[in-house]
Enzyme design. Structure first.
Site, PDB file in Angstrom:
ATOM      1  N   GLY A  81       7.173  -2.408   6.450  1.00 15.51           N
ATOM      2  CA  GLY A  81       7.702  -3.451   7.327  1.00 15.51           C
ATOM      3  C   GLY A  81       8.282  -4.582   6.496  1.00 15.51           C
ATOM      4  N   GLY A 129       4.759   0.526   7.222  1.00 11.23           N
ATOM      5  CA  GLY A 129       5.578   0.683   8.431  1.00 11.23           C
ATOM      6  C   GLY A 129       6.357   1.990   8.479  1.00 11.23           C
ATOM      7  N   GLU A 152      -1.904  -1.800   1.967  1.00 14.60           N
ATOM      8  CA  GLU A 152      -2.057  -3.128   2.585  1.00 14.60           C
ATOM      9  C   GLU A 152      -3.205  -3.975   2.058  1.00 14.60           C
ATOM     10  OE1 GLU A 152       0.368  -0.612   5.271  1.00 14.60           O
ATOM     11  OE2 GLU A 152      -1.517  -0.308   4.212  1.00 14.60           O
ATOM     12  N   ASP A 160      -2.281  -0.751   8.933  1.00 11.95           N
ATOM     13  CA  ASP A 160      -2.045  -0.835  10.386  1.00 11.95           C
ATOM     14  C   ASP A 160      -1.146   0.300  10.864  1.00 11.95           C
ATOM     15  OD1 ASP A 160       0.229  -1.876   9.133  1.00 11.95           O
ATOM     16  OD2 ASP A 160       0.565  -3.423  10.630  1.00 11.95           O
TER      17      ASP A 160
END
Length: 369
Positions: A81, A129, A152, A160
């Site tokens: 992301g 992402g 992360e 996530d």
């Protein structure tokens, strides 16, 4: 529904080579191309806002039999992301820090529930992402250039995009290991770990794509047969042992502990070169992120994808309110000094109460899927 088809027709006009996402219809296939090669196809909010309605429109369109997603530039499928934009927004309380995660997770869910066969060609870097855009789909095709990671915890975040769903479902404790250490898997190992469903040499992808587009009745079975036919012909690294094979027993026992403190204790007691290396890695990570992540995976193991994404949205907002995410991004992506100063700095200082708080429902602000 004529309105739906009208959307599908309208939306497919993203084919200008300067667009960040190219959306086109070829034969019976809807094709999504991530087109930010200079940024390793990092996913930003405007890309999410183009991809989501297009998937929904293709899902309704009787002339679309499958969806293919790929990246341009030869280096990455999608490296993650657009973290920089989220950091800038979070610091000043900009709505983007909510909208990005909300819309990204909604897209992850659309991929996970997509009624049309969904084929992700994960050639090159596929992290964070980028994993969310691929792993929840029916088919994930890795190549010798695939580089997978959920890194992360090194930036004060957590794995996530549905990591709480797919990671604990990998065999043994591989998912816990990948989540906590950010370990990178390459090439065929991405298949062996259960993240990819097929392995095809990268030079064969253009022909594979043509064959997918040409399928007359693209059912899941037909697509699986086609992918399998390419898969069995791919000889690169066929004889190589899975990189984690020799460590699986240790991974399964050391990462099955109920708390981070216990995992660290087990690693210390084990004392093998492998265990010491994992300790060194874990010691660099955000203690808050580690505790959050372990609980996220342990709870996610028995939850639906929707419930996991709702839980992860709560965690994302806890990270936006906290300290470590901004500090991690500073150390790894901005100043690049690789020396984050985490607060709290030790696992023992991250209280259960604090972690509980991160998981609390957000009332009206909760993610609703």
């Amino acid at each position: 529904m004529p309105f739906r088809q009208n959307i599908a027709y309208k939306m497919c006009k993203h084919t200008d080579s300067s667009d960040e996402v190219l959306l086109e219809k070829k034969g019976g296939a809807g094709i999504i191309t991530l087109n930010r090669p200079k940024a390793l196809n990092a996913l930003n909010l405007s890309m999410i806002q183009q991809i989501y309605p297009q998937i929904k429109a293709w899902e309704q369109d009787p002339e679309t039999f499958l969806i293919i997603i790929k990246g341009t530039g030869g280096k990455a499928f999608c490296a993650g992301g657009d973290i920089r934009a989220i950091t800038d927004a979070g610091k000043v309380g900009d709505k983007l820090a909510q909208d990005f995660f909300r819309e990204e997770y909604t897209l992850n869910n659309a991929i996970g529930t997509c009624k049309k066969p969904y084929v992700a060609l994960i050639d090159g870097i596929t992290m964070g992402g980028g994993v969310g855009l691929s792993v929840h789909g029916h088919f994930r095709v890795a190549t010798e250039r695939t580089l997978f990671a959920m890194p992360e915890t090194a930036i004060g975040l957590f794995p996530d995009v549905g990591g709480g769903y797919f990671l604990p479902r990998l065999s043994g404790k591989i998912g816990y290991y990948l989540a906590l250490t950010g370990f990178r898997l390459k090439g065929r190992d991405v298949l062996k770990a259960g993240i990819a469903t097929h392995f095809v040499e990268s030079e064969k992808l253009p022909v594979l794509e043509k064959d997918l587009i040409a399928l007359k009745s693209a059912s899941k079975e037909n697509i699986a047969d086609l992918l399998n036919s390419y898969h069995v012909k791919s000889k690169i690294d066929q004889e190589k042992e899975f990189v984690l094979d020799e460590h699986m027993e240790k991974i399964n026992s050391l990462f099955s502990a109920n708390s981070m403190e216990e995992i660290v204790k087990k690693l210390k007691e084990d004392g093998s070169p492998f265990a010491i290396k994992q300790l060194e890695t874990i010691n660099k990570m955000s203690p808050t992120s580690l505790k959050m992540t372990l609980r996220q995976l342990r709870e996610g193991a028995s939850m639906s994808l929707q419930d996991v994404l709702t839980m992860e949205y709560r965690l994302s907002q806890a990270c936006m309110r906290g300290h470590d995410f901004y500090e991690g991004v500073r150390a790894v992506l901005i100043d690049k000094d690789q020396s984050p100063r985490w607060k709290p700095a030790a696992l023992e200082e991250v209280s259960d109460e604090f972690v509980d708080n991160c998981f609390k429902p957000l009332g009206n602000s909760d993610l609703k899927l």
